[in-house]
Design an enzyme around this catalytic site. Structure first.
Site, short mmCIF file in Angstrom:
data_model
loop_
_atom_site.label_atom_id
_atom_site.label_comp_id
_atom_site.label_asym_id
_atom_site.label_seq_id
_atom_site.Cartn_x
_atom_site.Cartn_y
_atom_site.Cartn_z
N CYS A 84 0.82 -1.21 0.00
CA CYS A 84 0.00 0.00 0.00
C CYS A 84 0.87 1.27 0.00
O CYS A 84 1.48 1.57 -1.01
CB CYS A 84 -0.99 -0.06 1.16
SG CYS A 84 -2.44 0.94 0.85
N HIS A 175 -3.37 -5.35 1.53
CA HIS A 175 -2.74 -5.59 2.84
C HIS A 175 -2.68 -7.07 3.20
O HIS A 175 -3.53 -7.56 3.95
CB HIS A 175 -3.52 -4.83 3.92
CG HIS A 175 -3.33 -3.36 3.88
ND1 HIS A 175 -2.35 -2.71 4.57
CD2 HIS A 175 -3.97 -2.42 3.16
CE1 HIS A 175 -2.39 -1.42 4.31
NE2 HIS A 175 -3.38 -1.21 3.46
N GLU A 177 -0.81 -8.46 5.23
CA GLU A 177 -0.48 -8.66 6.65
C GLU A 177 -1.76 -8.74 7.50
O GLU A 177 -1.70 -9.11 8.66
CB GLU A 177 0.44 -7.53 7.15
CG GLU A 177 -0.20 -6.17 7.36
CD GLU A 177 -0.45 -5.40 6.07
OE1 GLU A 177 -0.28 -5.97 4.98
OE2 GLU A 177 -0.84 -4.22 6.16
N1 GLN Z 1 -3.44 6.23 0.71
C1 GLN Z 1 -2.26 5.97 1.46
C2 GLN Z 1 -1.05 6.66 0.87
O1 GLN Z 1 -0.98 6.94 -0.28
C3 GLN Z 1 -1.96 4.50 1.55
C4 GLN Z 1 -3.00 3.80 2.38
C5 GLN Z 1 -2.51 2.57 3.06
O2 GLN Z 1 -1.30 2.34 3.15
N2 GLN Z 1 -3.42 1.82 3.58
O3 GLN Z 1 -0.14 6.90 1.60
#
Ligand code: GLN
Length: 195
Positions: A84, A175, A177
């Site tokens: 992410c 995610h 994890e």
């Molecule tokens: N939207 C977040 C970002 O760009 C990422 C979101 C997340 O890691 N769950 O930093």
């Protein structure tokens, strides 16, 4: 074999990554694995792999610079498992000027690419290298807009690419994890010759 994995512990869901990697390592025969929090550049060269967690990529980028960790990360010889916000940081190109990406995967990434209506959602997706779908949790997730020839696309949804690998590195817009399915952790470790 002794294996040491570091989770970049500047901001984000660090504890979940530590727990998931520890469980993944515990299932591999003949591996004595430890998972540690990484807050300083000096810790990085001794690691076999690093996880860059989800969180806020602008904040994590700012803290990487503040703690002078950028060069240690770009020069790291092990594998990086990025989820992410971590995926955003791995890119060559990110539009947001507040982010100085690491440029370790040849891809363009858009932050928050699913829009407000689909900020958070879950989906069963097919992933190259896994024989059954993976239940993926997306939280304000990024999407990969384009990749260079060295990148392997591992998964895509309607909005675009959501999982890639390049060399030892893997980046996921969801995610793994969360939810207890450790197949992607093991796939990443296999790529490092650990599993
Ligand atoms: N939207 C977040 C970002 O760009 C990422 C979101 C997340 O890691 N769950 O930093």
């Amino acid at each position: 074999m002794d294996v040491k994995i570091g989770v970049l512990a500047l901001q984000g869901d660090v504890a979940e990554h530590i727990a998931a990697f520890q469980r993944a390592l515990d299932t591999i025969p003949d591996v004595r694995g430890s998972v540690v929090e990484v807050r300083e550049a000096a810790q990085i060269p001794s690691l076999d792999a690093i996880a860059i967690p989800g969180g806020e990529s602008t904040t994590i980028s700012r803290l990487i610079e503040k703690n002078r960790m950028h060069e240690a990360l770009t020069g790291f010889s092990g594998g990086i498992f990025a989820t992410c916000a971590g995926m955003v940081l791995m890119a060559h190109r990110v539009e947001d000027p507040r982010i100085r990406p690491l440029g370790l995967i040849d891809m363009d990434v858009d932050r928050n690419a699913f829009g407000r209506q689909r900020e958070s959602f879950e989906a069963d997706i097919s992933i190259r290298g896994l024989d059954a779908p993976f239940h993926a949790v997306f939280i304000r997730a990024p999407v990969v807009r384009s990749v260079g020839p060295a990148v392997t696309v591992l998964a895509a949804v309607d909005h675009g690419i959501v999982a890639v690998s390049q060399g030892k590195h893997m980046a996921l817009s969801f995610h793994p994890e969360l939810g207890g399915d450790l197949r992607l952790h093991r796939l990443f470790l296999e790529g490092l010759g650990i599993a």
